[in-house]
Scaffold this motif. Structure first.
Motif, mmCIF file in Angstrom:
data_model
loop_
_atom_site.group_PDB
_atom_site.id
_atom_site.type_symbol
_atom_site.label_atom_id
_atom_site.label_comp_id
_atom_site.label_asym_id
_atom_site.label_seq_id
_atom_site.Cartn_x
_atom_site.Cartn_y
_atom_site.Cartn_z
ATOM 1 N N SER A 36 0.014 -1.451 -0.040
ATOM 2 C CA SER A 36 -0.025 -0.116 0.113
ATOM 3 C C SER A 36 0.765 1.105 0.012
ATOM 4 O O SER A 36 0.519 2.299 0.095
ATOM 5 N N LYS A 37 2.221 0.911 0.238
ATOM 6 C CA LYS A 37 3.416 1.863 0.123
ATOM 7 C C LYS A 37 4.009 2.200 -1.429
ATOM 8 O O LYS A 37 4.554 1.084 -0.831
ATOM 9 N N VAL A 38 4.397 3.265 -1.939
ATOM 10 C CA VAL A 38 5.427 3.124 -2.466
ATOM 11 C C VAL A 38 6.493 3.727 -2.588
ATOM 12 O O VAL A 38 6.226 4.874 -2.355
ATOM 13 N N VAL A 39 8.121 3.425 -3.655
ATOM 14 C CA VAL A 39 8.214 4.633 -3.345
ATOM 15 C C VAL A 39 8.836 5.286 -4.776
ATOM 16 O O VAL A 39 8.407 4.085 -5.436
ATOM 17 N N LEU A 40 8.561 6.694 -4.857
ATOM 18 C CA LEU A 40 8.494 7.742 -6.063
ATOM 19 C C LEU A 40 9.887 7.894 -6.328
ATOM 20 O O LEU A 40 10.553 8.130 -5.811
ATOM 21 N N GLU A 41 10.234 7.869 -8.407
ATOM 22 C CA GLU A 41 11.229 8.005 -8.199
ATOM 23 C C GLU A 41 10.682 9.224 -10.022
ATOM 24 O O GLU A 41 10.109 9.044 -10.727
ATOM 25 N N GLY A 42 11.628 9.862 -9.989
ATOM 26 C CA GLY A 42 11.036 11.459 -10.855
ATOM 27 C C GLY A 42 12.498 12.098 -10.763
ATOM 28 O O GLY A 42 13.765 12.696 -10.194
ATOM 29 N N TYR B 53 6.540 5.532 0.812
ATOM 30 C CA TYR B 53 7.836 5.307 1.381
ATOM 31 C C TYR B 53 8.830 6.322 1.475
ATOM 32 O O TYR B 53 9.940 6.372 2.831
ATOM 33 N N ALA B 54 8.998 7.197 0.145
ATOM 34 C CA ALA B 54 10.777 7.410 0.115
ATOM 35 C C ALA B 54 10.372 8.053 -0.661
ATOM 36 O O ALA B 54 9.446 7.746 -2.004
ATOM 37 N N ILE B 55 11.035 9.505 -1.728
ATOM 38 C CA ILE B 55 10.363 9.584 -2.690
ATOM 39 C C ILE B 55 12.302 10.058 -3.044
ATOM 40 O O ILE B 55 13.795 10.259 -2.200
ATOM 41 N N TYR B 56 12.588 9.974 -4.477
ATOM 42 C CA TYR B 56 13.820 10.189 -5.108
ATOM 43 C C TYR B 56 13.756 10.859 -6.219
ATOM 44 O O TYR B 56 13.211 10.524 -7.231
ATOM 45 N N GLY B 57 14.586 12.117 -6.434
ATOM 46 C CA GLY B 57 14.715 13.184 -7.404
ATOM 47 C C GLY B 57 16.236 12.998 -7.653
ATOM 48 O O GLY B 57 16.656 13.015 -6.846
ATOM 49 N N ASP B 58 15.860 13.337 -9.636
ATOM 50 C CA ASP B 58 17.139 12.863 -9.691
ATOM 51 C C ASP B 58 17.466 14.010 -11.149
ATOM 52 O O ASP B 58 16.502 14.139 -12.215
ATOM 53 N N ALA B 59 17.646 15.008 -10.189
ATOM 54 C CA ALA B 59 17.809 16.903 -11.087
ATOM 55 C C ALA B 59 16.469 17.112 -11.338
ATOM 56 O O ALA B 59 15.882 17.211 -12.244
ATOM 57 N N ALA C 62 4.513 15.330 6.947
ATOM 58 C CA ALA C 62 4.501 13.654 7.264
ATOM 59 C C ALA C 62 5.649 12.431 7.232
ATOM 60 O O ALA C 62 5.340 11.467 7.149
ATOM 61 N N LYS C 63 6.876 13.115 7.447
ATOM 62 C CA LYS C 63 7.942 12.213 8.039
ATOM 63 C C LYS C 63 8.479 11.472 6.922
ATOM 64 O O LYS C 63 8.963 9.869 7.124
ATOM 65 N N ILE C 64 8.338 11.458 5.358
ATOM 66 C CA ILE C 64 9.242 10.857 4.197
ATOM 67 C C ILE C 64 10.045 11.525 3.943
ATOM 68 O O ILE C 64 10.450 12.572 3.871
ATOM 69 N N PRO C 65 10.958 10.202 3.622
ATOM 70 C CA PRO C 65 12.211 10.142 3.510
ATOM 71 C C PRO C 65 12.832 10.450 2.306
ATOM 72 O O PRO C 65 12.036 9.910 1.369
ATOM 73 N N VAL C 66 13.352 11.654 1.660
ATOM 74 C CA VAL C 66 13.504 12.385 -0.006
ATOM 75 C C VAL C 66 15.419 12.044 0.139
ATOM 76 O O VAL C 66 15.787 12.481 0.809
ATOM 77 N N ILE C 67 15.355 11.711 -1.168
ATOM 78 C CA ILE C 67 16.903 12.351 -1.653
ATOM 79 C C ILE C 67 16.595 12.794 -2.741
ATOM 80 O O ILE C 67 16.427 12.183 -3.807
ATOM 81 N N HIS C 68 17.762 13.677 -3.051
ATOM 82 C CA HIS C 68 18.015 14.421 -4.509
ATOM 83 C C HIS C 68 19.322 13.362 -4.814
ATOM 84 O O HIS C 68 20.287 14.096 -4.403
ATOM 85 N N VAL D 51 20.408 3.258 -3.315
ATOM 86 C CA VAL D 51 19.655 2.335 -3.582
ATOM 87 C C VAL D 51 19.087 1.811 -1.839
ATOM 88 O O VAL D 51 18.331 1.761 -1.131
ATOM 89 N N GLU D 52 20.363 1.943 -1.070
ATOM 90 C CA GLU D 52 20.540 1.819 0.553
ATOM 91 C C GLU D 52 19.736 2.557 1.208
ATOM 92 O O GLU D 52 18.664 2.284 2.649
ATOM 93 N N PHE D 53 19.401 4.442 0.621
ATOM 94 C CA PHE D 53 18.448 5.161 1.223
ATOM 95 C C PHE D 53 17.037 4.683 1.421
ATOM 96 O O PHE D 53 16.478 4.578 2.127
ATOM 97 N N ILE D 54 16.750 3.797 -0.190
ATOM 98 C CA ILE D 54 15.572 3.739 0.006
ATOM 99 C C ILE D 54 15.205 1.995 0.621
ATOM 100 O O ILE D 54 14.165 1.988 1.235
ATOM 101 N N LEU D 55 15.947 1.412 1.188
ATOM 102 C CA LEU D 55 16.117 0.292 1.578
ATOM 103 C C LEU D 55 15.842 0.544 2.885
ATOM 104 O O LEU D 55 14.772 -0.579 3.478
ATOM 105 N N GLU D 56 16.558 1.214 3.179
ATOM 106 C CA GLU D 56 16.284 1.784 4.889
ATOM 107 C C GLU D 56 14.818 2.565 4.758
ATOM 108 O O GLU D 56 14.485 2.721 6.585
ATOM 109 N N SER D 57 14.284 3.205 4.676
ATOM 110 C CA SER D 57 13.359 4.213 4.501
ATOM 111 C C SER D 57 11.651 2.989 3.579
ATOM 112 O O SER D 57 11.361 3.050 4.852
ATOM 113 N N VAL D 58 12.053 1.919 3.518
ATOM 114 C CA VAL D 58 11.167 0.872 3.622
ATOM 115 C C VAL D 58 10.717 0.388 4.871
ATOM 116 O O VAL D 58 9.860 -0.651 4.460
#
Length: 283
Positions: A133-139, A159-165, A218-224, A275-282
């Motif tokens: 029911s929770k997803v990791v988003l990649e933009g 679960y988490a947001i991964y933004g790339d540029a 909402a304390k959603i972890p974000v990585i850019h 990847v490690e950031f995402i795995l820690e987030s979930v």
């Protein structure tokens, strides 16, 4: 009615054998509510080692990549833009049992129509493929618009947001109203998608640079990840503003700087930190 038949009938009634379960019926009905066409297994050069399902969802190109061994938690990452481009993170997560999904809404620039379609696609994926029911988003690039705009309205589903540029303000790109290059044709299409004009857009307040505060709270972890020589989606007009607001609101954000790199290439040659950031987030 003979005795054997009576016993068999009672067995079926009490065990439910041979009787369609309500959950199954409701699931099939929920899936059937969506306009899904041309479902097929396809060969994707970027994901040739995995099963890939391709189809039209509400008229938009969609894909699902299946891990060879799925994670017991049915984790998934949702790519927002540029299917198959620099797929290092996607492939690494596939090896961790994640599904990778995609539906193309790029030309909507993250507007309300795009958010609504993502609502439907989320429900379809969770129901059809039994995903978490929770997803990791990649933009990547303009994909930043839809991941933030959708996440800010669905904080309980992320679960988490991964933004790339990532584009975090349409005035920066494609607008080019600050120091960025902008893109004239895309800007025209973007204004049309938002039903705005050159004046009204200046007062628009639902860009990622605005709604990132909801994500922080909402304390959603974000990585850019960004290149410090990017003149298309400049750091100062996008990631820097988001990072400042997230931190000020008590949120979680990690920034990875690529020295001397422009808007391309996206991702990292070695995607391990992402990847490690995402795995820690979930967890």
């Amino acid at each position: 009615m003979n005795k054997a038949f009576t016993v068999a009938l009672l067995f079926l009634l009490f065990t439910g054998c041979g009787v369609p379960k309500n959950k199954s019926i409701s699931t099939e009905k929920a899936i059937a509510e969506y306009d899904v066409k041309n479902v097929r297994t396809s060969i994707d050069k970027k994901f040739k080692d995995y099963k890939v399902e391709e189809f039209l969802f509400e008229g938009h190109n969609a894909k699902v990549v299946f891990p060879n061994t799925k994670n017991s938690n049915n984790y998934w990452i949702w790519r927002a833009r540029f299917w198959g481009h620099e797929p290092q993170v996607d492939k690494a997560l596939l090896e961790k049992g994640f599904h990778v999904v995609y539906v193309d809404v790029g030309n909507l620039f993250g507007n309300d129509e795009a958010v609504s379609l993502w609502d439907s696609f989320y429900n379809y994926c969770v129901t059809k493929y039994n995903l978490n029911s929770k997803v990791v988003l990649e933009g990547m690039s303009r994909g930043g618009l839809i991941i933030y705009n959708w996440a800010s309205k669905n904080t309980d589903k992320v679960y988490a947001i991964y933004g790339d540029a990532p584009v975090c303000d349409i005035k920066s790109w494609p607008g080019g109203l600050f120091n960025g290059e902008g893109h004239t044709k895309s800007w025209e299409n973007c204004l049309k998608a938002y039903n705005l004009d050159a004046n009204s857009v200046k007062a628009y307040k639902d860009n990622p640079v605005d709604n990132c505060v909801r994500i922080a709270k909402a304390k959603i972890p974000v990585i850019h990840v960004y290149g410090d020589a990017d003149t298309v989606v400049p750091y100062e007009e996008n990631t820097a503003i988001v990072a400042e607001k997230i931190k000020k609101a008590g949120g979680i954000i990690k920034i990875i700087r690529k020295k001397g790199v422009g808007h391309h290439p996206h991702s990292l040659k070695d995607p391990t930190p992402i990847v490690e950031f995402i795995l820690e987030s979930v967890k």
